[in-house]
Design a protein around this motif. Structure first.
Motif, PDB file in Angstrom:
ATOM      1  N   ARG A   1      87.484 -26.186 -21.658  1.00  0.00           N
ATOM      2  CA  ARG A   1      86.856 -24.964 -20.726  1.00  0.00           C
ATOM      3  C   ARG A   1      87.071 -23.676 -21.155  1.00  0.00           C
ATOM      4  O   ARG A   1      86.186 -22.634 -21.032  1.00  0.00           O
ATOM      5  CB  ARG A   1      87.391 -25.318 -19.385  1.00  0.00           C
ATOM      6  N   GLY A   2      88.220 -23.449 -21.581  1.00  0.00           N
ATOM      7  CA  GLY A   2      88.480 -22.040 -22.276  1.00  0.00           C
ATOM      8  C   GLY A   2      87.835 -21.590 -23.191  1.00  0.00           C
ATOM      9  O   GLY A   2      87.479 -20.735 -23.583  1.00  0.00           O
ATOM     10  N   PHE A   3      87.317 -22.591 -24.249  1.00  0.00           N
ATOM     11  CA  PHE A   3      86.582 -22.176 -25.372  1.00  0.00           C
ATOM     12  C   PHE A   3      85.231 -22.021 -24.808  1.00  0.00           C
ATOM     13  O   PHE A   3      84.623 -21.112 -25.425  1.00  0.00           O
ATOM     14  CB  PHE A   3      86.669 -23.686 -26.367  1.00  0.00           C
ATOM     15  N   SER A   4      84.713 -22.670 -23.936  1.00  0.00           N
ATOM     16  CA  SER A   4      83.178 -22.472 -23.510  1.00  0.00           C
ATOM     17  C   SER A   4      83.194 -21.142 -22.670  1.00  0.00           C
ATOM     18  O   SER A   4      82.098 -20.357 -22.669  1.00  0.00           O
ATOM     19  CB  SER A   4      82.995 -23.519 -22.593  1.00  0.00           C
ATOM     20  N   LEU A   5      84.133 -20.697 -21.766  1.00  0.00           N
ATOM     21  CA  LEU A   5      84.197 -19.624 -21.246  1.00  0.00           C
ATOM     22  C   LEU A   5      84.423 -18.432 -22.539  1.00  0.00           C
ATOM     23  O   LEU A   5      83.823 -17.376 -22.260  1.00  0.00           O
ATOM     24  CB  LEU A   5      85.369 -19.264 -20.543  1.00  0.00           C
TER      25      LEU A   5
ATOM     26  N   LEU B   1      81.549 -15.724 -22.522  1.00  0.00           N
ATOM     27  CA  LEU B   1      81.898 -14.210 -22.629  1.00  0.00           C
ATOM     28  C   LEU B   1      81.065 -13.491 -23.871  1.00  0.00           C
ATOM     29  O   LEU B   1      80.759 -12.608 -23.800  1.00  0.00           O
ATOM     30  CB  LEU B   1      83.232 -13.871 -22.522  1.00  0.00           C
ATOM     31  N   LEU B   2      81.084 -13.973 -25.033  1.00  0.00           N
ATOM     32  CA  LEU B   2      80.496 -13.650 -26.264  1.00  0.00           C
ATOM     33  C   LEU B   2      78.934 -13.619 -26.093  1.00  0.00           C
ATOM     34  O   LEU B   2      78.175 -12.543 -26.314  1.00  0.00           O
ATOM     35  CB  LEU B   2      80.782 -14.578 -27.364  1.00  0.00           C
ATOM     36  N   ALA B   3      78.423 -14.570 -25.360  1.00  0.00           N
ATOM     37  CA  ALA B   3      76.785 -14.300 -24.936  1.00  0.00           C
ATOM     38  C   ALA B   3      76.577 -13.382 -24.088  1.00  0.00           C
ATOM     39  O   ALA B   3      75.499 -12.640 -23.979  1.00  0.00           O
ATOM     40  CB  ALA B   3      76.416 -15.764 -24.234  1.00  0.00           C
ATOM     41  N   ASN B   4      77.818 -12.865 -23.236  1.00  0.00           N
ATOM     42  CA  ASN B   4      77.225 -12.091 -22.047  1.00  0.00           C
ATOM     43  C   ASN B   4      77.684 -10.747 -22.751  1.00  0.00           C
ATOM     44  O   ASN B   4      77.276  -9.708 -21.773  1.00  0.00           O
ATOM     45  CB  ASN B   4      78.002 -12.489 -20.721  1.00  0.00           C
ATOM     46  N   LEU B   5      78.185 -10.541 -23.545  1.00  0.00           N
ATOM     47  CA  LEU B   5      78.572  -9.191 -24.105  1.00  0.00           C
ATOM     48  C   LEU B   5      77.226  -8.312 -24.432  1.00  0.00           C
ATOM     49  O   LEU B   5      77.169  -7.270 -23.887  1.00  0.00           O
ATOM     50  CB  LEU B   5      79.352  -9.165 -25.408  1.00  0.00           C
ATOM     51  N   VAL B   6      76.123  -8.985 -24.770  1.00  0.00           N
ATOM     52  CA  VAL B   6      75.243  -8.116 -25.049  1.00  0.00           C
ATOM     53  C   VAL B   6      74.435  -7.788 -23.940  1.00  0.00           C
ATOM     54  O   VAL B   6      73.796  -6.665 -23.785  1.00  0.00           O
ATOM     55  CB  VAL B   6      73.949  -8.996 -26.109  1.00  0.00           C
TER      56      VAL B   6
ATOM     57  N   PHE C   1      72.858 -20.539 -30.440  1.00  0.00           N
ATOM     58  CA  PHE C   1      74.174 -21.122 -30.854  1.00  0.00           C
ATOM     59  C   PHE C   1      75.194 -20.590 -29.786  1.00  0.00           C
ATOM     60  O   PHE C   1      76.442 -21.001 -29.787  1.00  0.00           O
ATOM     61  CB  PHE C   1      74.457 -20.812 -32.379  1.00  0.00           C
ATOM     62  N   ILE C   2      75.043 -19.338 -29.268  1.00  0.00           N
ATOM     63  CA  ILE C   2      76.042 -18.804 -28.238  1.00  0.00           C
ATOM     64  C   ILE C   2      75.697 -19.318 -26.777  1.00  0.00           C
ATOM     65  O   ILE C   2      76.367 -20.085 -26.298  1.00  0.00           O
ATOM     66  CB  ILE C   2      76.390 -17.487 -28.555  1.00  0.00           C
ATOM     67  N   GLY C   3      74.706 -18.969 -26.414  1.00  0.00           N
ATOM     68  CA  GLY C   3      74.163 -19.076 -25.010  1.00  0.00           C
ATOM     69  C   GLY C   3      73.761 -20.533 -24.884  1.00  0.00           C
ATOM     70  O   GLY C   3      73.932 -21.348 -23.689  1.00  0.00           O
ATOM     71  N   GLY C   4      73.297 -21.310 -25.608  1.00  0.00           N
ATOM     72  CA  GLY C   4      72.643 -22.462 -25.765  1.00  0.00           C
ATOM     73  C   GLY C   4      73.732 -23.554 -25.797  1.00  0.00           C
ATOM     74  O   GLY C   4      73.539 -24.496 -25.572  1.00  0.00           O
ATOM     75  N   SER C   5      74.899 -23.210 -26.544  1.00  0.00           N
ATOM     76  CA  SER C   5      75.845 -24.216 -26.803  1.00  0.00           C
ATOM     77  C   SER C   5      76.945 -24.332 -25.754  1.00  0.00           C
ATOM     78  O   SER C   5      77.546 -25.241 -25.554  1.00  0.00           O
ATOM     79  CB  SER C   5      76.373 -24.036 -28.224  1.00  0.00           C
ATOM     80  N   PHE C   6      77.297 -23.168 -25.202  1.00  0.00           N
ATOM     81  CA  PHE C   6      78.450 -22.832 -24.437  1.00  0.00           C
ATOM     82  C   PHE C   6      78.198 -23.228 -22.842  1.00  0.00           C
ATOM     83  O   PHE C   6      79.037 -23.847 -22.184  1.00  0.00           O
ATOM     84  CB  PHE C   6      79.157 -21.666 -24.565  1.00  0.00           C
TER      85      PHE C   6
ATOM     86  N   THR D   1      78.838 -26.637 -18.106  1.00  0.00           N
ATOM     87  CA  THR D   1      77.928 -27.494 -16.966  1.00  0.00           C
ATOM     88  C   THR D   1      78.508 -28.880 -17.144  1.00  0.00           C
ATOM     89  O   THR D   1      78.645 -29.343 -15.863  1.00  0.00           O
ATOM     90  CB  THR D   1      76.319 -27.384 -17.126  1.00  0.00           C
ATOM     91  N   LEU D   2      78.682 -29.514 -18.025  1.00  0.00           N
ATOM     92  CA  LEU D   2      79.258 -30.741 -18.182  1.00  0.00           C
ATOM     93  C   LEU D   2      80.722 -30.899 -17.580  1.00  0.00           C
ATOM     94  O   LEU D   2      81.016 -31.674 -16.917  1.00  0.00           O
ATOM     95  CB  LEU D   2      79.343 -31.186 -19.756  1.00  0.00           C
ATOM     96  N   LEU D   3      81.509 -29.928 -18.108  1.00  0.00           N
ATOM     97  CA  LEU D   3      82.749 -29.655 -17.389  1.00  0.00           C
ATOM     98  C   LEU D   3      82.983 -29.405 -16.067  1.00  0.00           C
ATOM     99  O   LEU D   3      83.648 -30.010 -15.056  1.00  0.00           O
ATOM    100  CB  LEU D   3      83.758 -28.447 -18.307  1.00  0.00           C
ATOM    101  N   PHE D   4      81.741 -28.670 -15.408  1.00  0.00           N
ATOM    102  CA  PHE D   4      81.803 -28.672 -13.985  1.00  0.00           C
ATOM    103  C   PHE D   4      81.372 -29.927 -13.266  1.00  0.00           C
ATOM    104  O   PHE D   4      82.072 -30.440 -12.271  1.00  0.00           O
ATOM    105  CB  PHE D   4      80.477 -27.785 -13.634  1.00  0.00           C
ATOM    106  N   GLY D   5      80.613 -30.771 -13.979  1.00  0.00           N
ATOM    107  CA  GLY D   5      80.537 -32.079 -13.427  1.00  0.00           C
ATOM    108  C   GLY D   5      81.712 -33.244 -13.273  1.00  0.00           C
ATOM    109  O   GLY D   5      81.972 -33.866 -12.577  1.00  0.00           O
TER     110      GLY D   5
END
Length: 159
Positions: A13-17, A21-26, A51-56, A61-65
Motif C-alpha cells: 500500500r505504501g509503495f502504491s501510494l 504521488l509520482l503520477a500526480n506530481l505532474v 508505468f506510473i499511473g497505470g501500474s500503481f 484498487t486491489l488493496l482496497f478490495g
C-alpha cells in the motif's frame, strides 16, 4: 485483542501510494487536464500514463478490495453486523471525498471508493459462483461500453 496487520499488504500500500504521488506530481504542476500535454515529449507522457499511473492505481484498487474483505472479517469476529459498519464507512468516504474534491483537488478517488462500497454491499454473503457470474456480466457489459465509446469517438474524429 490486538490489531493484526499484514505487513506485506501495508508495504505494498505504501509503495502504491508513492507511485500514485509520482503520477500526480505532474498533475499538481499543470492541472488535471494539462498534465500530460505539458511534458516535453510524447514518450514521457506514455511512460507516466503506463508505468506510473497505470501500474500503481490497479495495485491500490486491489488493496482496497482486500481491505474491504478484511474489514468484513474483522467486524464479524467481533459479533457485529457488517453491513451497517460498512455503510457508515462508505458514507464517511463519500463525504470526505466530496469535501476533498470540492475544496482541495479534483483528482480525489475517495468519493469513487465510497460509491463502490455501496455498489459492493449486495454482494456480501453471496456464494463464490454468484459473484463470478455477476463479475462476468459486469465485465462483458463494461467491454461493450468501452467498444461503443471507441466506435463513437472514431466516428466523431472522421467528421
Amino acid at each position: 485483542m490486538g490489531l493484526k496487520r499484514v505487513s506485506f499488504v501495508d508495504s505494498l500500500r505504501g509503495f502504491s501510494l508513492l507511485g500514485i504521488l509520482l503520477a500526480n506530481l505532474v498533475i499538481f504542476q499543470f492541472g488535471m487536464h494539462g498534465a500530460l500535454k505539458n511534458l516535453s515529449s510524447q514518450s514521457e507522457g506514455d511512460f507516466v500514463r503506463v508505468f506510473i499511473g497505470g501500474s500503481f492505481m490497479p495495485i491500490f484498487t486491489l488493496l482496497f478490495g482486500f481491505s474491504f474483505i478484511k474489514l468484513i472479517e474483522s467486524v464479524r469476529e467481533k459479533g457485529m453486523k457488517s453491513r451497517w459498519i460498512i455503510l457508515r464507512r462508505s458514507k464517511g468516504l463519500i463525504l470526505l471525498g466530496w469535501l476533498h474534491t470540492t475544496f482541495l483537488w479534483e483528482g480525489d478517488i475517495l468519493l469513487y471508493y465510497g460509491c463502490m462500497i455501496l455498489f459492493l454491499l449486495p454482494f456480501i454473503n453471496r456464494r463464490a459462483k454468484t459473484i463470478i457470474i455477476w463479475a462476468s456480466i459486469f465485465f462483458v457489459f463494461s467491454v461493450a461500453i468501452m467498444m461503443n465509446i471507441n466506435l463513437v469517438s472514431q466516428q466523431i474524429s472522421r467528421i
